[in-house]
Design a protein around this motif. Structure first.
Motif, PDB file in Angstrom:
ATOM      1  N   VAL A 179     -35.553  -5.501 -15.680  1.00  0.00           N
ATOM      2  CA  VAL A 179     -35.873  -4.212 -16.158  1.00  0.00           C
ATOM      3  C   VAL A 179     -34.332  -3.515 -16.230  1.00  0.00           C
ATOM      4  CG1 VAL A 179     -37.081  -2.159 -15.718  1.00  0.00           C
ATOM      5  CG2 VAL A 179     -38.213  -4.302 -15.462  1.00  0.00           C
ATOM      6  N   ASP A 180     -34.147  -3.014 -17.237  1.00  0.00           N
ATOM      7  CA  ASP A 180     -32.862  -2.126 -17.340  1.00  0.00           C
ATOM      8  C   ASP A 180     -33.512  -0.697 -16.913  1.00  0.00           C
ATOM      9  OD1 ASP A 180     -30.694  -0.498 -18.063  1.00  0.00           O
ATOM     10  OD2 ASP A 180     -30.780  -1.111 -20.256  1.00  0.00           O
ATOM     11  N   LEU A 181     -32.759  -0.162 -15.593  1.00  0.00           N
ATOM     12  CA  LEU A 181     -33.087   1.180 -15.292  1.00  0.00           C
ATOM     13  C   LEU A 181     -32.894   2.176 -16.298  1.00  0.00           C
ATOM     14  CD1 LEU A 181     -33.428  -0.502 -12.569  1.00  0.00           C
ATOM     15  CD2 LEU A 181     -32.382   1.317 -11.396  1.00  0.00           C
ATOM     16  N   HIS A 182     -31.818   1.931 -17.225  1.00  0.00           N
ATOM     17  CA  HIS A 182     -31.621   3.056 -18.244  1.00  0.00           C
ATOM     18  C   HIS A 182     -32.821   3.158 -19.249  1.00  0.00           C
ATOM     19  CE1 HIS A 182     -27.559   3.377 -16.957  1.00  0.00           C
ATOM     20  NE2 HIS A 182     -27.466   4.589 -17.875  1.00  0.00           N
ATOM     21  N   SER A 183     -33.432   2.006 -19.438  1.00  0.00           N
ATOM     22  CA  SER A 183     -34.555   1.829 -20.102  1.00  0.00           C
ATOM     23  C   SER A 183     -35.816   2.540 -19.825  1.00  0.00           C
ATOM     24  CB  SER A 183     -34.947   0.564 -20.747  1.00  0.00           C
ATOM     25  OG  SER A 183     -35.715  -0.091 -19.871  1.00  0.00           O
ATOM     26  N   LYS A 184     -35.912   2.566 -18.459  1.00  0.00           N
ATOM     27  CA  LYS A 184     -36.928   3.205 -17.814  1.00  0.00           C
ATOM     28  C   LYS A 184     -36.542   4.805 -17.287  1.00  0.00           C
ATOM     29  CE  LYS A 184     -39.745  -0.186 -17.665  1.00  0.00           C
ATOM     30  NZ  LYS A 184     -41.049  -0.334 -18.172  1.00  0.00           N
ATOM     31  N   GLY A 185     -35.314   5.309 -17.882  1.00  0.00           N
ATOM     32  CA  GLY A 185     -35.047   6.630 -17.525  1.00  0.00           C
ATOM     33  C   GLY A 185     -34.537   7.104 -16.354  1.00  0.00           C
ATOM     34  N   VAL A 186     -34.212   5.931 -15.536  1.00  0.00           N
ATOM     35  CA  VAL A 186     -33.756   6.169 -13.972  1.00  0.00           C
ATOM     36  C   VAL A 186     -32.295   5.638 -13.927  1.00  0.00           C
ATOM     37  CG1 VAL A 186     -35.739   6.749 -12.998  1.00  0.00           C
ATOM     38  CG2 VAL A 186     -35.081   4.139 -13.418  1.00  0.00           C
ATOM     39  N   GLY A 187     -31.631   5.475 -15.222  1.00  0.00           N
ATOM     40  CA  GLY A 187     -30.275   4.984 -14.831  1.00  0.00           C
ATOM     41  C   GLY A 187     -29.326   5.973 -14.685  1.00  0.00           C
ATOM     42  N   ALA A 188     -27.947   5.427 -14.156  1.00  0.00           N
ATOM     43  CA  ALA A 188     -27.084   6.399 -13.805  1.00  0.00           C
ATOM     44  C   ALA A 188     -26.811   7.004 -15.181  1.00  0.00           C
ATOM     45  CB  ALA A 188     -25.905   5.776 -13.025  1.00  0.00           C
ATOM     46  N   PRO A 189     -26.209   8.346 -15.147  1.00  0.00           N
ATOM     47  CA  PRO A 189     -25.778   9.228 -16.135  1.00  0.00           C
ATOM     48  C   PRO A 189     -24.275   8.776 -16.649  1.00  0.00           C
ATOM     49  CG  PRO A 189     -25.674  10.523 -14.365  1.00  0.00           C
ATOM     50  CD  PRO A 189     -26.404   9.406 -13.970  1.00  0.00           C
ATOM     51  N   MET A 190     -24.039   8.700 -18.101  1.00  0.00           N
ATOM     52  CA  MET A 190     -22.794   8.446 -18.276  1.00  0.00           C
ATOM     53  C   MET A 190     -21.850   9.813 -18.560  1.00  0.00           C
ATOM     54  SD  MET A 190     -22.771   5.228 -19.232  1.00  0.00           S
ATOM     55  CE  MET A 190     -23.642   5.040 -17.616  1.00  0.00           C
ATOM     56  N   PRO A 191     -20.518   9.487 -18.646  1.00  0.00           N
ATOM     57  CA  PRO A 191     -19.417  10.589 -18.694  1.00  0.00           C
ATOM     58  C   PRO A 191     -19.956  11.510 -20.135  1.00  0.00           C
ATOM     59  CG  PRO A 191     -18.450   8.570 -18.135  1.00  0.00           C
ATOM     60  CD  PRO A 191     -19.714   8.350 -18.493  1.00  0.00           C
ATOM     61  N   ALA A 192     -19.592  13.052 -19.876  1.00  0.00           N
ATOM     62  CA  ALA A 192     -19.756  13.548 -21.051  1.00  0.00           C
ATOM     63  C   ALA A 192     -19.308  13.421 -22.435  1.00  0.00           C
ATOM     64  CB  ALA A 192     -19.362  15.139 -20.772  1.00  0.00           C
ATOM     65  N   ASP A 193     -17.944  12.590 -22.384  1.00  0.00           N
ATOM     66  CA  ASP A 193     -17.309  12.219 -23.385  1.00  0.00           C
ATOM     67  C   ASP A 193     -17.398  10.666 -23.575  1.00  0.00           C
ATOM     68  OD1 ASP A 193     -15.729  11.321 -21.001  1.00  0.00           O
ATOM     69  OD2 ASP A 193     -13.825  11.962 -21.579  1.00  0.00           O
ATOM     70  N   TYR A 194     -18.504  10.071 -23.195  1.00  0.00           N
ATOM     71  CA  TYR A 194     -18.833   8.671 -23.330  1.00  0.00           C
ATOM     72  C   TYR A 194     -18.751   8.199 -24.609  1.00  0.00           C
ATOM     73  CZ  TYR A 194     -21.203   4.315 -22.476  1.00  0.00           C
ATOM     74  OH  TYR A 194     -21.209   2.908 -22.031  1.00  0.00           O
ATOM     75  N   MET A 195     -19.136   8.861 -25.535  1.00  0.00           N
ATOM     76  CA  MET A 195     -19.262   8.578 -26.896  1.00  0.00           C
ATOM     77  C   MET A 195     -18.235   8.514 -27.652  1.00  0.00           C
ATOM     78  SD  MET A 195     -22.306   7.224 -26.851  1.00  0.00           S
ATOM     79  CE  MET A 195     -22.435   6.929 -28.693  1.00  0.00           C
TER      80      MET A 195
END
Length: 342
Positions: A150-166
């Motif tokens: 299970v990917d924690l990001h896919s469950k909405g509980v993953g660590a956030p990315m930096p503001a300029d990540y994209m």
């Protein structure tokens, strides 16, 4: 010798120990890597389950992989199993019922990041009773069974990315700048994950909070210790300790690249750090020093370095390139050493 000469030659000779795990006082797992002069062809990886309370070959199971690279292993407890994961998300599992090569994690769930890169699995760990594959780009994958992650990001509980990540100009360097590389926990609602350039985060079961660690050094290990503190090491063996918002450096070190800490565990009332060149501890002068510098009888770095603790907390297994030892907090027991068979 615990391992007979004929068994050594058949299963261990020509290989070095890369990682280890322990389930019980007489039950272990070792990742062995073929000794080769040339790296043009990937060295073979040998996966060994060892039960020392069974005589000869009856206590050994072996599997071999041709395409595993920089693998790590952890012992799960529910169910009881050893799980190996490598940087390419290859998976192998071994239990009392079966041992098998599973489908890659990337064949089961997407490891592609929003910036188009692929997550690299850094290690597999047991945390709060569950196994997790720890990945770059702040990714964590929880094991829920054979070929189930299970990917924690896919469950909405993953660590956030930096503001300029994209921003595309930065996408190639994110795996160096941000975590993760290691994971530890006090409980299911008190996780700490570390990696990247001082990138340390706490998860309370619902929300991730970045910790103000006073360094931008490359982080290697994290351990939620029995004294209530969290210990974090960097690439050179410097150590910070604290919790949530309060952090301070508690040890200095100048380990060279390649000798950095790879494991950190609290065992029998103190922090121990495992590096490529043996076991380390913090001395009274707040320096990270070889364990042998502060106490007698410590085995050499040839048979120590990687660390794992049994699920019941009573035994420490440590392995170096040429052997392994068991420690109960008082007595060291050498399980095997290549130098005993030459």
């Amino acid at each position: 010798m615990i391992i007979e000469d004929s068994v050594w030659k058949k299963y261990f000779d020509g290989y070095t120990v890369f990682d280890c795990a322990i389930f019980r006082q007489q039950g272990f797992f070792f990742i062995l890597v073929e000794e080769k002069d040339s790296r043009d062809v990937l060295p073979k990886t040998r996966l060994i389950t060892l039960a020392t309370d069974r005589l000869g070959e009856a206590g050994i199971r072996r599997s071999q992989a041709e395409d595993f690279s920089f693998s790590s292993v952890a012992c799960g407890v529910d169910p009881t199993e050893y799980v190996v994961v490598d940087t390419g998300s290859n998976v192998y599992s071994a239990s009392g019922k079966s041992n098998q090569f599973e489908r890659k994690i990337e064949d089961l769930i997407s490891l592609k990041t929003p910036v188009g890169t692929m997550v690299t699995i850094r290690r597999v760990v047991r945390v709060a009773g569950k196994l997790y594959a720890v990945g770059s780009n702040r990714r964590l994958y929880r094991r829920e069974g054979v070929e189930k992650w299970v990917d924690l990001h896919s469950k909405g509980v993953g660590a956030p990315m930096p503001a300029d990540y994209m921003e595309s100009k930065l996408s190639g360097s994110w795996s160096r700048v941000i975590g993760f590389k290691d994971l530890s926990a006090f409980s299911e609602t008190d996780f700490y994950a570390a990696g990247g350039e001082g990138d340390l985060w706490r998860f309370d079961g619902k929300t991730w909070t970045q910790c103000p660690l006073p360094t931008n050094a490359q982080l290697e290990t994290v351990c939620c210790a029995g004294d209530g503190k969290v210990y974090v090491t960097d690439l050179h063996g410097n150590v910070w300790a604290g919790r949530e918002e309060k952090w301070a450096q508690v040890a200095t070190s100048e380990l060279s690249w390649g000798s950095q800490p790879v494991d950190a565990f609290w065992f029998k009332g103190r922090m121990l750090f495992g590096a490529q060149e043996g076991l380390y501890v913090i001395n009274g002068s707040k320096q990270l020093v070889p364990l042998g510098d502060v106490e007698d009888g410590v085995p050499s770095s040839m048979v120590t370095g990687r660390i794992d603790i049994s699920p019941d907390g009573n035994h420490l297994l440590t392995a170096g390139p040429y052997g392994a030892c068991l420690y109960d907090g008082k007595t060291w027991t050498r399980l095997f050493s290549a130098f005993d068979y030459r």
